[in-house]
Write a protein that holds these residues in place. Structure first.
Motif, short mmCIF file in Angstrom:
data_model
loop_
_atom_site.label_atom_id
_atom_site.label_comp_id
_atom_site.label_asym_id
_atom_site.label_seq_id
_atom_site.Cartn_x
_atom_site.Cartn_y
_atom_site.Cartn_z
N SER A 1 16.43 1.31 85.49
CA SER A 1 15.48 2.43 85.48
C SER A 1 15.05 2.79 86.89
O SER A 1 14.89 3.97 87.24
N SER A 2 14.87 1.76 87.73
CA SER A 2 14.50 1.98 89.13
C SER A 2 15.61 2.72 89.86
O SER A 2 15.37 3.70 90.57
N ALA A 3 16.84 2.23 89.71
CA ALA A 3 17.98 2.86 90.38
C ALA A 3 18.21 4.28 89.87
O ALA A 3 18.57 5.19 90.63
N ALA A 4 17.99 4.47 88.56
CA ALA A 4 18.17 5.80 87.99
C ALA A 4 17.13 6.77 88.55
O ALA A 4 17.43 7.95 88.79
N ALA A 5 15.91 6.25 88.78
CA ALA A 5 14.88 7.10 89.37
C ALA A 5 15.26 7.53 90.78
O ALA A 5 15.06 8.69 91.18
N ILE B 1 9.18 3.10 89.64
CA ILE B 1 9.62 1.76 90.01
C ILE B 1 8.49 0.74 89.79
O ILE B 1 8.71 -0.34 89.23
N ALA B 2 7.28 1.09 90.22
CA ALA B 2 6.14 0.18 90.09
C ALA B 2 5.81 -0.11 88.62
O ALA B 2 5.63 -1.27 88.23
N ALA C 1 11.10 5.77 101.29
CA ALA C 1 10.33 4.67 100.70
C ALA C 1 10.91 4.25 99.36
O ALA C 1 10.95 3.07 99.03
N SER C 2 11.37 5.20 98.57
CA SER C 2 11.87 4.88 97.24
C SER C 2 13.19 4.12 97.31
O SER C 2 13.43 3.20 96.53
N ALA C 3 14.05 4.48 98.25
CA ALA C 3 15.32 3.78 98.40
C ALA C 3 15.09 2.33 98.82
O ALA C 3 15.75 1.40 98.33
N VAL C 4 14.12 2.12 99.73
CA VAL C 4 13.80 0.76 100.16
C VAL C 4 13.13 -0.01 99.04
O VAL C 4 13.41 -1.20 98.83
#
Length: 232
Positions: A62-66, A90-91, A149-152
């Motif tokens: 789900s995080s990677a999909a976001a 992600i959080a 920030a999201s990629a990290v």
């Protein structure tokens, strides 16, 4: 995105964006397989740690999909606008994982079930321990250079899988070799604690960037971090 990415040429920014997309696709593919194997093996062995590990894999998907959704936008401004929402997704996925695993671990520790041995789980944990650090490091490097920030944060999600693989492996081996069935829910609780910490960091946008080399002062404005991001 942050001010760090503004110093990149359009060609370099496009290259990094494509690299992140490929790494995200690889992460999703591996974690789908990992989730199916872990949850199936965990259910058969009544292993809270294995099931929690499988749920973490779903969380990572789900995080990677976001992140994939964020970087699917061709326009740089649109990707910026999606950044904060992606971090929130992600959080929340971390917090949901921690809540489930905690409840199931307490249930197991109070005598509601005893984990059996799981050779498939041991093999899976060993493979993940070998593969995930490389995926995480590559995405973190690209994300920091791009100023995303999201990629990290997603790379930290992947790195979390490395820690969880080690915890899971120790728990499963302790059960197999020493007969410590309680090691399984304890390992799961460790997974939950790590998940809460990473979820909090993602919510706050921490660890998302590095200082701009030409600057000597490390403040939020000078290093180009996103709001709420802690600079190196």
């Amino acid at each position: 995105m942050t001010a760090i990415s503004l110093g990149l040429s359009p060609a370099r920014r496009d290259t990094l964006t494509r690299r992140i997309r490929l790494l995200v696709a690889a992460t999703i593919t591996y974690n789908v397989i990992e989730a199916v194997v872990a949850i199936t093996a965990g259910t058969l062995a009544s292993s809270t740690a294995l099931i929690g590990f499988g749920l973490d894999s779903i969380t990572e998907v789900s995080s990677a999909a976001a992140v994939a959704w964020q970087f699917s936008a061709r326009d740089h401004a649109v990707r910026e606008a999606r950044e904060q929402r992606t971090l929130r997704i992600i959080a929340v996925s971390f917090f949901a994982l921690a809540a489930y695993v905690t409840v199931d671990s307490v249930r197991a520790l109070t005598g509601a079930g005893e984990a059996e041995h799981s050779i498939p789980g041991i093999v899976l944990a060993t493979l993940s321990l070998a593969i995930m650090p490389f995926l995480s490091a590559a995405q973190r490097k690209a994300g920091r250079e791009l100023g995303s920030a999201s990629a990290v944060a997603d790379s930290k999600q992947t790195l979390l899988c490395t820690y969880l693989s080690a915890v899971l492996l120790v728990g499963l081996l302790a059960n197999l070799l020493l007969g410590w069935s309680w090691a399984d829910p304890i390992a799961a609780l460790v997974i939950a604690v790590i998940a809460v910490k990473e979820g909090r960091d993602a919510w706050q946008g921490k660890g998302c960037c590095a200082p701009i080399p030409t600057l000597t002062v490390s403040t939020t404005e000078s290093c180009g971090c996103a709001k709420g991001c802690s600079c190196c």
